[in-house]
Design a protein around this motif. Sequence first.
Motif, PDB file in Angstrom:
ATOM      1  N   THR A 215      21.983  45.233  74.139  1.00  0.00           N
ATOM      2  CA  THR A 215      21.696  46.073  72.970  1.00  0.00           C
ATOM      3  C   THR A 215      20.869  45.271  71.975  1.00  0.00           C
ATOM      4  O   THR A 215      21.197  44.122  71.681  1.00  0.00           O
ATOM      5  N   LEU A 216      19.815  45.871  71.478  1.00  0.00           N
ATOM      6  CA  LEU A 216      18.902  45.172  70.580  1.00  0.00           C
ATOM      7  C   LEU A 216      19.600  44.787  69.281  1.00  0.00           C
ATOM      8  O   LEU A 216      20.066  45.634  68.530  1.00  0.00           O
ATOM      9  N   ARG A 217      19.693  43.488  69.033  1.00  0.00           N
ATOM     10  CA  ARG A 217      20.227  42.949  67.775  1.00  0.00           C
ATOM     11  C   ARG A 217      19.291  41.823  67.347  1.00  0.00           C
ATOM     12  O   ARG A 217      19.225  40.787  68.004  1.00  0.00           O
ATOM     13  N   LEU A 218      18.578  42.016  66.253  1.00  0.00           N
ATOM     14  CA  LEU A 218      17.542  41.085  65.835  1.00  0.00           C
ATOM     15  C   LEU A 218      18.118  39.822  65.201  1.00  0.00           C
ATOM     16  O   LEU A 218      19.118  39.875  64.475  1.00  0.00           O
ATOM     17  N   GLN A 219      17.476  38.717  65.476  1.00  0.00           N
ATOM     18  CA  GLN A 219      17.806  37.455  64.829  1.00  0.00           C
ATOM     19  C   GLN A 219      17.152  37.458  63.445  1.00  0.00           C
ATOM     20  O   GLN A 219      15.966  37.190  63.300  1.00  0.00           O
ATOM     21  N   ARG A 220      17.916  37.753  62.432  1.00  0.00           N
ATOM     22  CA  ARG A 220      17.352  37.984  61.103  1.00  0.00           C
ATOM     23  C   ARG A 220      16.731  36.739  60.482  1.00  0.00           C
ATOM     24  O   ARG A 220      15.903  36.856  59.573  1.00  0.00           O
ATOM     25  N   SER A 221      17.107  35.573  60.945  1.00  0.00           N
ATOM     26  CA  SER A 221      16.476  34.364  60.418  1.00  0.00           C
ATOM     27  C   SER A 221      15.041  34.215  60.912  1.00  0.00           C
ATOM     28  O   SER A 221      14.255  33.443  60.351  1.00  0.00           O
ATOM     29  N   GLU A 222      14.678  34.965  61.968  1.00  0.00           N
ATOM     30  CA  GLU A 222      13.339  34.884  62.546  1.00  0.00           C
ATOM     31  C   GLU A 222      12.550  36.181  62.413  1.00  0.00           C
ATOM     32  O   GLU A 222      11.326  36.157  62.309  1.00  0.00           O
ATOM     33  N   LEU A 223      13.240  37.325  62.446  1.00  0.00           N
ATOM     34  CA  LEU A 223      12.566  38.613  62.544  1.00  0.00           C
ATOM     35  C   LEU A 223      12.931  39.533  61.380  1.00  0.00           C
ATOM     36  O   LEU A 223      14.092  39.574  60.947  1.00  0.00           O
ATOM     37  N   ASN A 224      11.952  40.285  60.896  1.00  0.00           N
ATOM     38  CA  ASN A 224      12.185  41.262  59.840  1.00  0.00           C
ATOM     39  C   ASN A 224      12.611  42.616  60.395  1.00  0.00           C
ATOM     40  O   ASN A 224      13.482  43.282  59.829  1.00  0.00           O
ATOM     41  N   LYS A 225      11.982  43.023  61.480  1.00  0.00           N
ATOM     42  CA  LYS A 225      12.286  44.319  62.074  1.00  0.00           C
ATOM     43  C   LYS A 225      11.791  44.355  63.504  1.00  0.00           C
ATOM     44  O   LYS A 225      11.051  43.470  63.952  1.00  0.00           O
ATOM     45  N   GLY A 226      12.202  45.378  64.233  1.00  0.00           N
ATOM     46  CA  GLY A 226      11.786  45.502  65.615  1.00  0.00           C
ATOM     47  C   GLY A 226      12.373  46.747  66.246  1.00  0.00           C
ATOM     48  O   GLY A 226      13.258  47.401  65.673  1.00  0.00           O
TER      49      GLY A 226
END
Length: 274
Positions: A215-226
């Motif tokens: 399940t898509l869970r973004l690494q917030r320290s690297e990514l803003n959105k996706g």
Amino acid sequence: MKTYWFVFCKDEWLLRRGADGAYAVPCGEEPPVRLEPWHTVQRLPALGGVPCRAVRVDAPVVAEGCEMVGLRASFECVPRPFYLMAGKGRELLYWDSVTRFCGVCGAPMVRHTDISKRCSVCGKEVWPSLATAIIVLVRRGDEVLLVQSNKFRGDYLGLVAGFVETGETLEECVVREVREETQLRVSGIRYFGSQPWPYPSGLMVGFYADYAGGTLRLQRSELNKGGWYRRDNLPPIPGRVSMARMLLDAWMEGRLDRGRPDGGLPLGDLTGAE
């Protein structure tokens, strides 16, 4: 003998601009700027039989009919062989500036060949080094995974990317970066192409892969959105200079599995370098 002069001040280089608005690399028997003893002049491969030199100067050049242009922006201004040669020159000038002293004993380094230096005391030799990174297009059916790095300068979405770590294969890096940044699993990793990324000394290696779960869970320290996007609902994407755009164009045009990207030839094959 006439020579192409790639004159840099930091990350901008000197281009001539004609009355028709077209850009050209200065070419002449003498450099287009006054060279001082402390200016670095780097010999480059020839372009079409014409010698090339890269020069680092202290301040932007101000002259009629000339313009300082950012290296990345110049992709849209000059033919690809000149852009690639400018990138090579910029990388070598950067390497020269950060290898003035030996990392072992601290003594001055001296030029040994066009692309190597040797310590004046202990004899240690150094060559230009590259920071290798992967970039991967992940597809799921008729969708593609797009993300926005917090390092992007504009409001567009690109592909998962990251630097290769010590002791890691390129394919292992693809798996790790996708997992770290999105918590997704991938399979069927395939090589697409590579490109110099002279900002300042990178090599970008492109892959594409299939979604294999998670399940898509973004690494917030690297990514803003996706998220996942189809061809008919794509957000703004990177410009044509990037491997990300080459991958996305190949996906949109249905030619991902046909081999190398357009223009994916070595520098020598593109320029006729000697």
